[in-house]
Design a protein around this motif. Structure first.
Motif, short mmCIF file in Angstrom:
data_model
loop_
_atom_site.label_atom_id
_atom_site.label_comp_id
_atom_site.label_asym_id
_atom_site.label_seq_id
_atom_site.Cartn_x
_atom_site.Cartn_y
_atom_site.Cartn_z
N ASP A 185 0.87 -1.18 0.00
CA ASP A 185 0.00 0.00 0.00
C ASP A 185 0.91 1.23 0.00
O ASP A 185 1.81 1.34 0.84
N MET A 186 0.69 2.14 -0.96
CA MET A 186 1.59 3.28 -1.10
C MET A 186 0.78 4.58 -1.21
O MET A 186 0.43 5.01 -2.30
N PRO A 187 0.46 5.24 -0.09
CA PRO A 187 -0.22 6.53 -0.15
C PRO A 187 0.74 7.61 -0.65
O PRO A 187 1.88 7.70 -0.18
N VAL A 188 0.24 8.44 -1.56
CA VAL A 188 1.03 9.53 -2.13
C VAL A 188 0.17 10.78 -2.18
O VAL A 188 -1.01 10.71 -2.53
N ALA A 189 0.75 11.93 -1.83
CA ALA A 189 0.07 13.22 -2.02
C ALA A 189 1.07 14.18 -2.63
O ALA A 189 2.27 14.11 -2.36
N MET A 190 0.57 15.08 -3.46
CA MET A 190 1.47 16.02 -4.12
C MET A 190 0.76 17.32 -4.46
O MET A 190 -0.48 17.39 -4.40
N LEU A 202 5.08 3.88 2.25
CA LEU A 202 5.00 2.56 1.60
C LEU A 202 4.94 1.48 2.67
O LEU A 202 5.85 1.34 3.48
N ASN A 203 3.83 0.74 2.65
CA ASN A 203 3.70 -0.44 3.50
C ASN A 203 3.75 -1.66 2.59
O ASN A 203 2.94 -1.80 1.69
N GLY A 204 4.73 -2.54 2.82
CA GLY A 204 4.91 -3.68 1.94
C GLY A 204 6.18 -3.52 1.12
O GLY A 204 6.99 -2.62 1.38
N VAL A 205 6.32 -4.36 0.11
CA VAL A 205 7.55 -4.36 -0.69
C VAL A 205 7.20 -4.22 -2.17
O VAL A 205 6.32 -4.91 -2.68
N LEU A 206 7.91 -3.30 -2.85
CA LEU A 206 7.80 -3.16 -4.30
C LEU A 206 9.20 -3.21 -4.90
O LEU A 206 10.16 -2.75 -4.27
N THR A 207 9.31 -3.76 -6.09
CA THR A 207 10.60 -3.73 -6.78
C THR A 207 10.85 -2.31 -7.28
O THR A 207 9.95 -1.46 -7.29
N ARG A 208 12.06 -2.06 -7.74
CA ARG A 208 12.39 -0.72 -8.25
C ARG A 208 11.48 -0.35 -9.42
O ARG A 208 10.99 0.77 -9.51
N SER A 209 11.26 -1.29 -10.34
CA SER A 209 10.41 -0.99 -11.50
C SER A 209 8.96 -0.80 -11.08
O SER A 209 8.24 0.04 -11.63
#
Length: 246
Positions: A185-190, A202-209
């Motif tokens: 889970d990746m919350p983003v605000a901008m 970021l909660n959890g694991v994502l690869t670079r891509s």
């Protein structure tokens, strides 16, 4: 059907459990001036997630030792109403609510021109009326709109969305089922107009891509939310102009 029995992602159709495409937001609704006694207020809905934000100030900072000689102090309280989830919650602030209050306040501090109001405080209250995933990102979107509704100068509006990873797929605007059963889970605000990210978790694991792809998905969705934010603000200005002209 329990959450464990839900098919989060259908490989045959390429659709999620609620029929959305991976890059599709839930229906988004916004309204201004929902709390007449506040200087500014906004209601934001991402699907079944419903959040209201209210702004009070700028006003004298009390107690006085909180005063900042060169800028306004922003205080933000994020709170989930006891009736916002299926199980009644305690009205007392939780550790998670205190943490989210901090990250949301920091996101808004990047946008508000606090130097215009030294020695004052701006109080922002974010109340989750109904929780179905993405409450912090809907909350920061609502708080930004409420600040604009209050007429407080800002560098740009702030909008947010949560990207998730379910069944190995990256998806936009996760709901509660996807959030609880997903892999990341990746919350983003901008600030979309300035292209500046002001909240990233970021909660959890994502690869670079995957991280790169997730950021692109978030930016695309946030720009869609930004259009709706500007639209409701324009509608309010138009109504005020009509009243003034009448």
């Amino acid at each position: 059907m329990s959450k464990a029995e839900v098919t989060l992602f259908d490989e045959k159709t390429g659709l999620r459990h609620d029929g959305r495409r991976p890059d599709e937001m839930r229906p988004v609704r916004m309204a201004l001036g929902v709390i007449p006694k506040a200087q500014g207020s906004a209601l934001v809905e991402y699907g079944k997630t419903r959040v209201v934000a209210a702004v009070y100030g700028p006003r004298e900072a009390l107690p006085r030792h909180l005063m900042m000689p060169d800028r306004a102090l922003i205080r933000l309280r994020y709170h989930m109403a006891p009736f916002s989830t299926l199980e009644r919650r305690s009205p007392a602030p939780t550790r998670r609510e205190i943490e989210l209050s901090k990250v949301m306040r920091e996101a808004l501090e990047a946008a508000v021109l606090t130097e215009f109001y030294p020695r004052t405080v701006i109080d922002v209250f974010v109340e989750v009326l109904q929780a179905d995933g993405g409450t912090r990102t809907a909350g920061v979107t609502a708080a930004s709109l409420a600040l604009a509704d209050a007429g407080i100068p800002m560098r740009d509006l702030v909008a947010g969305v949560a990207i998730g990873k379910i069944a190995g797929k990256l998806v936009v605007d996760v709901d509660e089922i996807e959030d609880s059963a997903g892999e990341a889970d990746m919350p983003v605000a901008m600030m979309p107009g300035l292209g500046k990210i002001v909240l990233f978790q970021l909660n959890g694991v994502l690869t670079r891509s995957e991280l790169s792809e997730a950021l692109n998905l978030a930016i695309k969705a946030i720009k869609e939310i930004y259009i709706i934010q500007k639209q409701v603000l324009r509608e309010k200005v138009s109504k005020l102009a009509e009243v003034g002209g009448g």
